[in-house]
Design a protein around this motif. Structure first.
Motif, PDB file in Angstrom:
ATOM      1  N   LEU A 129      -2.581  -5.785  -3.176  1.00 55.84           N
ATOM      2  CA  LEU A 129      -2.397  -4.380  -3.520  1.00 55.84           C
ATOM      3  C   LEU A 129      -3.526  -3.588  -2.883  1.00 55.84           C
ATOM      4  O   LEU A 129      -4.699  -3.798  -3.202  1.00 55.84           O
ATOM      5  N   GLU A 133       8.650   5.727  -8.587  1.00 56.97           N
ATOM      6  CA  GLU A 133       7.905   6.263  -9.733  1.00 56.97           C
ATOM      7  C   GLU A 133       8.860   7.117 -10.559  1.00 56.97           C
ATOM      8  O   GLU A 133       9.440   8.071 -10.043  1.00 56.97           O
ATOM      9  N   SER A 164       8.106   6.807  -0.795  1.00 54.87           N
ATOM     10  CA  SER A 164       8.130   7.147  -2.218  1.00 54.87           C
ATOM     11  C   SER A 164       9.516   7.606  -2.652  1.00 54.87           C
ATOM     12  O   SER A 164      10.218   8.297  -1.912  1.00 54.87           O
ATOM     13  N   LYS A 211       6.361   2.582 -12.491  1.00 52.84           N
ATOM     14  CA  LYS A 211       5.987   2.704 -11.081  1.00 52.84           C
ATOM     15  C   LYS A 211       5.930   1.305 -10.491  1.00 52.84           C
ATOM     16  O   LYS A 211       5.275   0.421 -11.042  1.00 52.84           O
ATOM     17  N   PHE A 212       6.630   1.095  -9.374  1.00 52.11           N
ATOM     18  CA  PHE A 212       6.717  -0.254  -8.816  1.00 52.11           C
ATOM     19  C   PHE A 212       7.103  -0.201  -7.346  1.00 52.11           C
ATOM     20  O   PHE A 212       7.707   0.759  -6.875  1.00 52.11           O
ATOM     21  N   TYR A 213       6.732  -1.250  -6.643  1.00 49.92           N
ATOM     22  CA  TYR A 213       7.137  -1.440  -5.246  1.00 49.92           C
ATOM     23  C   TYR A 213       8.400  -2.296  -5.223  1.00 49.92           C
ATOM     24  O   TYR A 213       8.608  -3.144  -6.091  1.00 49.92           O
ATOM     25  N   SER A 217       3.405  -1.737 -10.157  1.00 41.88           N
ATOM     26  CA  SER A 217       2.199  -1.105  -9.621  1.00 41.88           C
ATOM     27  C   SER A 217       1.023  -1.179 -10.599  1.00 41.88           C
ATOM     28  O   SER A 217      -0.127  -1.329 -10.182  1.00 41.88           O
ATOM     29  N   LYS A 218       1.309  -1.086 -11.888  1.00 42.72           N
ATOM     30  CA  LYS A 218       0.236  -1.135 -12.890  1.00 42.72           C
ATOM     31  C   LYS A 218      -0.295  -2.558 -13.008  1.00 42.72           C
ATOM     32  O   LYS A 218       0.462  -3.489 -13.251  1.00 42.72           O
ATOM     33  N   LEU A 257       8.221   2.717  -2.936  1.00 39.05           N
ATOM     34  CA  LEU A 257       7.380   2.893  -4.116  1.00 39.05           C
ATOM     35  C   LEU A 257       8.120   3.831  -5.052  1.00 39.05           C
ATOM     36  O   LEU A 257       8.297   5.013  -4.769  1.00 39.05           O
ATOM     37  N   THR A 278       0.843  -1.190   0.000  1.00 42.33           N
ATOM     38  CA  THR A 278       0.000   0.000   0.000  1.00 42.33           C
ATOM     39  C   THR A 278       0.882   1.245   0.000  1.00 42.33           C
ATOM     40  O   THR A 278       2.007   1.203   0.509  1.00 42.33           O
ATOM     41  N   PRO A 279       0.402   2.346  -0.556  1.00 41.92           N
ATOM     42  CA  PRO A 279       1.190   3.584  -0.511  1.00 41.92           C
ATOM     43  C   PRO A 279       1.471   4.030   0.925  1.00 41.92           C
ATOM     44  O   PRO A 279       2.489   4.680   1.194  1.00 41.92           O
TER      45      PRO A 279
END
Length: 268
Positions: free
Chosen positions: A128, A261, A69, A198-200, A221-222, A259, A63-64
């Motif tokens: 997610l 990006e 970030s 974008k990825f964890y 993330s996508k 996270l 989770t964000p």
């Protein structure tokens, strides 16, 4: 075509693992209540104790809120893939694609990880935002020292996945054959399709016994899509407690999750 992706690597030193770590043992189950379901993996074998006692187990809920970030860091994540003849194998607990020759590698912070194989879990193993998806693809890579780096891609039920559509007839041809194999021709690993803008990322473990805590995880993330027919084809190929081959989410235990990006640069 080579793809260069700027990637922040937050974990440099991982515990060592055996050269067999990319493969998994088969004396376990996912079916709740079975003799060796996920809650009993740690007691099934002495070598599997880390499944219950480890503090860096996978999968986890991403989770964000739990992630720090990062934007456009200076560490490098590079992919070097090429099309090579590949084979599909029904391992009983999953369907695996392996390459007959060197299909390429990734470089994370200067360390090479050779692509070993890819396989699917249905439902997904990673969550997610608290949601378990319909499926998860794992692209497994290994360094010369035996350390692992896995790229994970999540899928919701929806439109068919293009790569699975391409090999659907091969999946069906070995669905009833334990350890059955089918040649699927020349496969470029990039055909699996993911978007690493974008990825964890976090430090974790294998999601199957022996649950070795020596994996650099990158979860895209996508979220992609996969059709119900495709899900059923992959699930129907599994038997004896492996129909739903997803380990429950594991405690985070104060680990750092990032996270990332950023823009992606490509070289042709």
């Amino acid at each position: 075509m080579n793809t260069y992706i700027i990637f922040f690597v937050t974990f440099l030193a991982l515990s060592s693992s055996s050269l067999a770590a990319a493969e998994t043992e088969t004396e376990f189950h996912y079916q709740k209540g079975a003799q060796a379901d996920p809650s009993k993996w740690m007691s099934a074998k002495h070598e599997w104790k880390v499944c219950g006692l480890g503090k860096r187990q996978s999968p986890i809920n991403l989770t964000p809120e739990i992630a720090r970030s990062i934007h456009n860091s200076t560490k490098l994540f590079q992919t070097y893939y090429k099309p090579v003849e590949a084979t599909l194998k029904n391992r009983g607990y999953d369907m695996m694609v392996s390459w007959d020759d060197d299909a390429g590698h990734i470089i994370i912070n200067g360390t090479d990880y050779k692509l070993v194989q890819s396989h699917w879990h249905a439902p997904s193993e990673h969550f997610l935002n608290g949601e378990r998806m319909a499926m998860e693809l794992h692209m497994v890579h290994k360094s010369e020292e035996g350390h692992l780096a896995v790229i994970g891609v999540l899928f919701r039920e929806g439109a068919p996945n293009a790569f699975i559509s391409r090999i659907m007839d091969k999946i069906n041809s070995i669905a009833e054959i334990q350890d059955g194999e089918a040649v699927i021709g020349e496969i470029d690993p990039r055909e699996f399709g993911w978007d690493l803008t974008k990825f964890y990322e976090y430090s974790g473990s294998l999601t199957t016994p022996p649950c070795t805590e020596d994996v650099e995880w990158t979860i895209v993330s996508k979220v992609g899509t996969v059709s119900r027919e495709q899900i059923n084809a992959l699930v129907d190929a599994r038997r004896g407690g492996y129909e739903a081959n997803a380990r429950p989410a594991q405690p985070l235990h104060q680990r750092m999750v990032y996270l990332n990006e950023q823009a992606v640069a490509s070289e042709h």
